[in-house]
Motif scaffolding. Structure first.
Motif, mmCIF file in Angstrom:
data_model
loop_
_atom_site.group_PDB
_atom_site.id
_atom_site.type_symbol
_atom_site.label_atom_id
_atom_site.label_comp_id
_atom_site.label_asym_id
_atom_site.label_seq_id
_atom_site.Cartn_x
_atom_site.Cartn_y
_atom_site.Cartn_z
ATOM 1 N N MET A 148 0.934 -1.109 -0.024
ATOM 2 C CA MET A 148 0.077 -0.134 -0.027
ATOM 3 C C MET A 148 0.739 1.229 0.002
ATOM 4 S SD MET A 148 -2.888 -0.918 -0.024
ATOM 5 C CE MET A 148 -2.292 -2.516 -0.835
ATOM 6 N N SER A 149 2.109 1.209 0.772
ATOM 7 C CA SER A 149 2.829 2.490 0.793
ATOM 8 C C SER A 149 3.695 2.607 -0.540
ATOM 9 C CB SER A 149 3.855 2.286 1.832
ATOM 10 O OG SER A 149 4.690 1.026 1.768
ATOM 11 N N MET A 150 4.091 1.344 -1.011
ATOM 12 C CA MET A 150 4.976 1.551 -2.313
ATOM 13 C C MET A 150 4.036 1.939 -3.661
ATOM 14 S SD MET A 150 7.897 1.525 -1.132
ATOM 15 C CE MET A 150 8.836 1.564 -2.783
ATOM 16 N N ALA A 151 2.861 1.554 -3.381
ATOM 17 C CA ALA A 151 1.727 2.154 -4.635
ATOM 18 C C ALA A 151 1.737 3.403 -4.749
ATOM 19 C CB ALA A 151 0.740 1.365 -4.406
ATOM 20 N N VAL A 152 2.033 4.024 -3.577
ATOM 21 C CA VAL A 152 2.087 5.858 -3.886
ATOM 22 C C VAL A 152 3.198 6.464 -3.782
ATOM 23 C CG1 VAL A 152 -0.261 5.754 -2.832
ATOM 24 C CG2 VAL A 152 1.642 6.114 -1.121
ATOM 25 N N GLY A 153 4.403 5.463 -3.626
ATOM 26 C CA GLY A 153 5.982 5.915 -3.739
ATOM 27 C C GLY A 153 6.402 6.529 -2.251
ATOM 28 N N LEU A 154 5.871 5.944 -1.260
ATOM 29 C CA LEU A 154 6.203 6.137 0.177
ATOM 30 C C LEU A 154 6.792 4.999 0.753
ATOM 31 C CD1 LEU A 154 5.551 8.065 2.638
ATOM 32 C CD2 LEU A 154 3.699 6.577 3.230
ATOM 33 N N GLU A 155 8.001 5.540 1.420
ATOM 34 C CA GLU A 155 8.669 4.508 1.961
ATOM 35 C C GLU A 155 8.259 4.177 3.612
ATOM 36 O OE1 GLU A 155 13.305 4.636 3.673
ATOM 37 O OE2 GLU A 155 13.249 4.080 1.609
ATOM 38 N N VAL A 156 7.907 3.317 4.014
ATOM 39 C CA VAL A 156 7.617 3.063 5.491
ATOM 40 C C VAL A 156 8.532 2.070 6.025
ATOM 41 C CG1 VAL A 156 5.680 2.128 7.032
ATOM 42 C CG2 VAL A 156 4.966 3.177 5.073
ATOM 43 N N ARG A 157 9.219 2.690 7.305
ATOM 44 C CA ARG A 157 10.135 1.955 7.812
ATOM 45 C C ARG A 157 9.620 1.429 9.281
ATOM 46 N NH1 ARG A 157 15.185 6.614 7.578
ATOM 47 N NH2 ARG A 157 15.422 6.246 5.327
ATOM 48 N N VAL A 158 10.056 0.294 9.897
ATOM 49 C CA VAL A 158 9.498 -0.487 10.544
ATOM 50 C C VAL A 158 10.294 -0.716 11.946
ATOM 51 C CG1 VAL A 158 7.115 -1.268 9.790
ATOM 52 C CG2 VAL A 158 9.367 -2.312 9.386
ATOM 53 N N PRO A 159 10.791 0.234 12.785
ATOM 54 C CA PRO A 159 11.811 0.094 13.726
ATOM 55 C C PRO A 159 11.584 -1.141 14.629
ATOM 56 C CG PRO A 159 11.146 2.375 13.732
ATOM 57 C CD PRO A 159 10.281 1.553 12.788
ATOM 58 N N PHE A 160 10.392 -1.602 14.915
ATOM 59 C CA PHE A 160 10.160 -2.723 15.509
ATOM 60 C C PHE A 160 10.694 -4.245 14.798
ATOM 61 C CE2 PHE A 160 7.221 -0.313 18.050
ATOM 62 C CZ PHE A 160 7.661 -0.504 19.360
ATOM 63 N N CYS A 161 10.816 -4.099 13.555
ATOM 64 C CA CYS A 161 11.076 -5.145 12.765
ATOM 65 C C CYS A 161 12.570 -5.232 12.471
ATOM 66 C CB CYS A 161 10.445 -5.349 11.518
ATOM 67 S SG CYS A 161 8.569 -5.427 11.829
ATOM 68 N N ASP A 162 13.347 -4.922 13.605
ATOM 69 C CA ASP A 162 14.827 -5.103 13.347
ATOM 70 C C ASP A 162 15.140 -6.418 14.105
ATOM 71 O OD1 ASP A 162 17.749 -4.600 15.141
ATOM 72 O OD2 ASP A 162 17.450 -3.004 13.693
#
Length: 613
Positions: A479-493
Motif C-alpha cells: 500500500m505504501s509503495m503503490a504511492v511512492g512512500l517508504e515506510v520504515r518499521v523500527p520494531f522489525c529489527d
C-alpha cells in the motif's frame, strides 16, 4: 525504497531482447517514481525503479563496478541503516566512494566480502547482484522479510522482481493459479516462501539464493534462535529501551521529508515519542499522521476487543510529544470508491486483502505522500512483545490452529462458507490449516531450560513473527509503495526481535498486562492515557453507508461481472449477504463479500489461468 527486477538466461543473449526487462521494470514504476533504468550483460538483465531517499542526486541504479575480470552489477531496494559505519570500514580497507548512497556501500561490501556481506547489514532490503566474473546471480532478502522479493525459475535461468507483476510481464512466465495458490488466498495463511502463482516462489526472509550454470541454491543466513535470558526485569527493560532508541536513531536518517504514523496506541506512540525527542534535540519538529473516519469517534460502537476510538488518544499523544500532527479523515464515498479498491488490488497483485482496511491504508498513505516521502511505523510490536489479546487467552493458544484465526473465527473447523462447494471440498482449508500450523509450531526453536509455559510462549511468538507479521508487512509495503512512500518499521529489527524472543513470559506480563517490557521501556516518552490504554486493533469503518455501497457493488458484480467469479465465490451466499439490511452484515461476512469485489478486479487485471480441477 525502490523496485527491482531482472532476468538471467544462460542459453540466451538477453541483449537481443532489451524490451523484456524494460517492460518488467515499467511494472514497478509506482515503487520508484523518481527514476528508472536497466542494465544488460550477455546473460543477465537488471531493472530498477528508484524512490530517492539517501543521496538524492547520486545513487542511480543499477549500479555497476567494472573490474578486470568483468562487471559486477547491483539492483537494490530498501535501506541499510548501518551504511555509514560500513562505509567507514570499507574506506579503511581501501575502497573509494563516488556517492553518499547506501547502495554503493552494499555494492562495495559485496566486492569486499562476497555473499557474506549479508551478515554485516542492518536494515530492510532486497537486492540482486550479477557477478559477470563467474556468471552468478545472488538474490538477498532481509532477515524479517520487510522488503519483498519473488522469483520464477525458467528452463535456463530465472526471472525475479519486487512484485509478481514484474515477473509476469516476462513472456516466458504464466499467470496461473492452482489449488495450492488458492489455499493461500482462502486460508489467510501466508506460508514462508510460497507465492500464489504457480511456478513462482517468494525468497524467504533471512535467505539468499545463488544461481549459476549448475543450478540454484537457497541459503538461510539468519533465523531466530532460542537463548537463555539472563537479565532481570530492570535490566531487560533498560536493554529494550537502549536498543529501541538506537534503532529509531538509525532509521531517522533521510535526505527527504520524514514523518511518523500515530494511531494513539502504545507502539506507534513509542516510535513517535522517541523520534519527536530526537527532532527537538536537533531543533526540528516531527510530523505525525493518523487515519480516521467521518463521525467515527462520535458514533463509535465498542466491542469486546475494540474498546475505544483512536482520535482522543492520538490528540493526547500529539500534544504531549509536540508533533506537527495531521488527521487524515476519510468519508464513506472515498473509502468505497471502486477506483481506490482497484488500486489496492493492483498493488497487492492478489485478492488477499483486508477489506476496507486496505483502502483506508492506501488513502492514508496517499495523503501522507503529499507531504513526506518516509514514514516510521509501529508495525511488529504486537508480534514481538505478545500484544494481541489472544496471547493471554489459554483456550485460544491451546487450540491446534493459528491463534489469530481462532480468535476471529472460533475453534471449530473454520470453514469458509463463501466458497463454491466443489472448491471448498477440493481446498480442504481446515485440514490445510491444521497441517500448516503443526509444521509451523515444529519449526519454532526452544531452549532446553524453557519451562512448559515459556516453551509455549516462544512457539506463539515464533508463529506470529513468521506467519502473521509477514502478512502485515506485505500489506504495508504494497500500500505504501503503490504511492511512492517508504515506510520504515523500527520494531522489525532483527536485534530487537531476538531480544524479545528470549524474554520469558513472566517478564512480558510482569505488570499483569500485555507488553509489560515494552510499556516500561518507553514509558517516559508517553502520556498517561497511552500507557493505560488497552490494545486496540487497526480501525475499521463502522459506517453503514459504506456497507450499503459495498453491497451495491457486489450485486452489480454478480449480475454483470466475470463468469469465473462463480468458480471462486458462492454466488448464492454472496447474494444473500448483499441483500441483507446493512446493520445485519457482520464483519466477517462483510470482508468476505469484499473478497468477491477483489476477485473481480484481479481477474480483470491479471486474467489468470485457473487450474482448480
Amino acid at each position: 525504497m525502490c523496485g527491482i527486477t531482472g532476468w538471467v538466461s544462460y542459453g540466451t543473449d538477453v541483449r537481443a531482447r532489451p524490451g523484456v526487462v524494460e517492460d518488467m521494470t515499467e511494472q514497478l514504476r509506482d515503487r520508484g517514481p523518481d527514476a528508472g533504468a536497466t542494465w544488460t550483460d550477455a546473460h543477465a538483465a537488471l531493472g530498477h525503479r528508484r524512490l530517492a531517499v539517501i543521496d538524492v542526486a547520486g545513487g542511480a541504479q543499477p549500479m555497476v563496478e567494472t573490474t578486470a575480470d568483468g562487471d559486477v552489477a547491483l539492483t537494490y531496494s530498501g535501506e541499510a541503516y548501518n551504511f555509514a559505519a560500513l562505509r567507514s570500514e570499507l574506506a579503511g580497507r581501501g575502497h573509494r566512494f563516488t556517492t553518499r548512497s547506501d547502495t554503493e556501500v552494499v555494492l562495495r561490501g559485496y566486492l569486499e566480502w562476497g555473499a557474506a556481506v549479508v551478515d554485516r547489514l542492518v536494515g530492510m532490503y532486497a537486492f540482486a547482484v550479477w557477478d559477470a566474473r563467474d556468471d552468478t546471480l545472488l538474490l538477498v532478502r532481509d532477515r524479517l522479510g520487510v522488503k519483498p522479493l519473488y522469483y520464477y525459475p525458467t528452463a535456463d535461468g530465472i526471472v525475479f522482481g519486487s512484485e509478481p507483476k514484474a515477473i509476469l510481464a516476462h513472456p516466458d512466465t504464466v499467470a496461473a493459479v492452482g489449488l495450492d495458490g488458492m489455499r493461500e488466498i482462502y486460508s489467510g495463511i501466508k506460508r514462508p516462501g510460497v507465492a500464489v502463482f504457480e511456478g513462482m516462489r517468494e525468497l524467504r526472509p533471512g535467505h539468499t539464493l545463488r544461481l549459476d550454470r549448475s543450478g540454484r541454491r537457497e541459503h538461510e543466513y539468519w533465523a531466530l534462535q532460542a537463548h537463555r535470558h539472563d537479565l532481570d526485569g530492570p535490566a531487560t527493560v533498560a536493554r529494550t529501551t537502549e536498543l529501541l532508541e538506537e534503532i529509531v536513531d538509525e532509521q531517522l536518517v533521510s535526505d527527504v521529508p520524514l514523518c511518523t504514523l500515530l494511531s494513539g496506541g502504545l507502539d506507534s506512540s513509542a516510535i513517535t515519542g522517541i523520534a519527536a525527542e530526537r527532532g527537538r534535540a536537533h531543533g526540528g519538529t516531527v510530523r505525525s499522521f493518523s487515519v480516521d473516519f467521518q463521525g467515527h469517534t462520535e458514533n463509535f460502537r465498542a466491542d469486546r476487543h475494540n474498546t475505544s476510538a483512536d482520535a482522543p488518544f492520538v490528540a493526547d499523544a500529539a500534544a504531549h510529544m509536540r508533533t506537527e500532527h495531521r488527521d487524515v479523515v476519510l468519508d464513506p464515498s472515498a473509502l468505497s470508491d471502486p477506483a481506490v479498491r482497484r488500486a489496492a488490488v493492483e498493488a497487492r497483485d492478489m485478492p488477499v486483502g483486508f477489506g476496507d482496511m486496505d483502502m483506508s491504508l492506501y488513502l492514508l498513505f496517499s495523503s501522507i505522500r503529499e507531504r513526506s516521502t518516509v514514514a516510521l511505523s509501529g508495525e511488529g510490536a504486537d508480534e514481538l512483545f505478545g500484544g494481541y489479546w489472544w496471547f493471554h487467552d489459554d483456550a485460544v493458544t491451546a487450540a491446534p490452529a493459528f491463534p489469530w484465526l481462532t480468535a476471529t473465527m472460533g475453534q471449530a473447523r473454520q470453514e469458509r462458507p463463501y466458497g463454491p462447494p466443489d472448491l471448498v471440498a477440493a481446498l480442504d482449508i481446515p485440514g490445510f490449516a491444521e497441517q500448516t500450523f503443526h509444521d509451523a509450531v515444529a519449526a519454532a526453536p526452544v531452549h532446553e531450560d524453557d519451562s512448559e509455559v515459556d516453551r509455549r510462549w516462544r512457539q506463539q511468538l515464533h508463529l506470529h513473527m513468521t506467519y502473521n507479521m509477514p502478512s502485515l508487512l506485505d500489506r504495508k509495503d504494497r500500500m505504501s509503495m503503490a504511492v511512492g512512500l517508504e515506510v520504515r518499521v523500527p520494531f522489525c529489527d532483527h536485534r530487537l526481535a531476538q531480544l524479545a524472543y528470549d524474554i520469558p513470559r513472566a517478564l512480558h506480563t510482569a505488570d499483569g498486562r500485555e507488553k509489560s517490557v515494552l510499556r516500561a521501556a518507553v514509558g517516559r516518552y508517553l502520556p498517561a492515557s497511552i500507557l493505560a490504554r488497552t490494545k486496540s486493533p487497526y480501525p475499521r469503518s463502522q459506517n453503514q453507508g459504506y456497507v450499503i455501497k459495498v453491497q451495491d457493488q457486489v450485486r452489480e458484480a454478480l449480475d454483470t461481472g466475470d463468469a469465473r467469479l462463480g468458480e471462486l465465490i458462492h454466488r448464492g451466499w454472496a447474494s444473500s449477504v448483499a441483500t441483507r439490511p446493512a446493520e445485519e452484515v457482520d464483519p466477517g461476512s462483510r470482508m468476505a463479500i469484499e473478497r468477491l469485489l477483489d476477485f473481480q478486479i484481479w481477474l480483470e487485471q491479471h486474467d489468470p489461468e485457473l487450474r482448480l480441477a
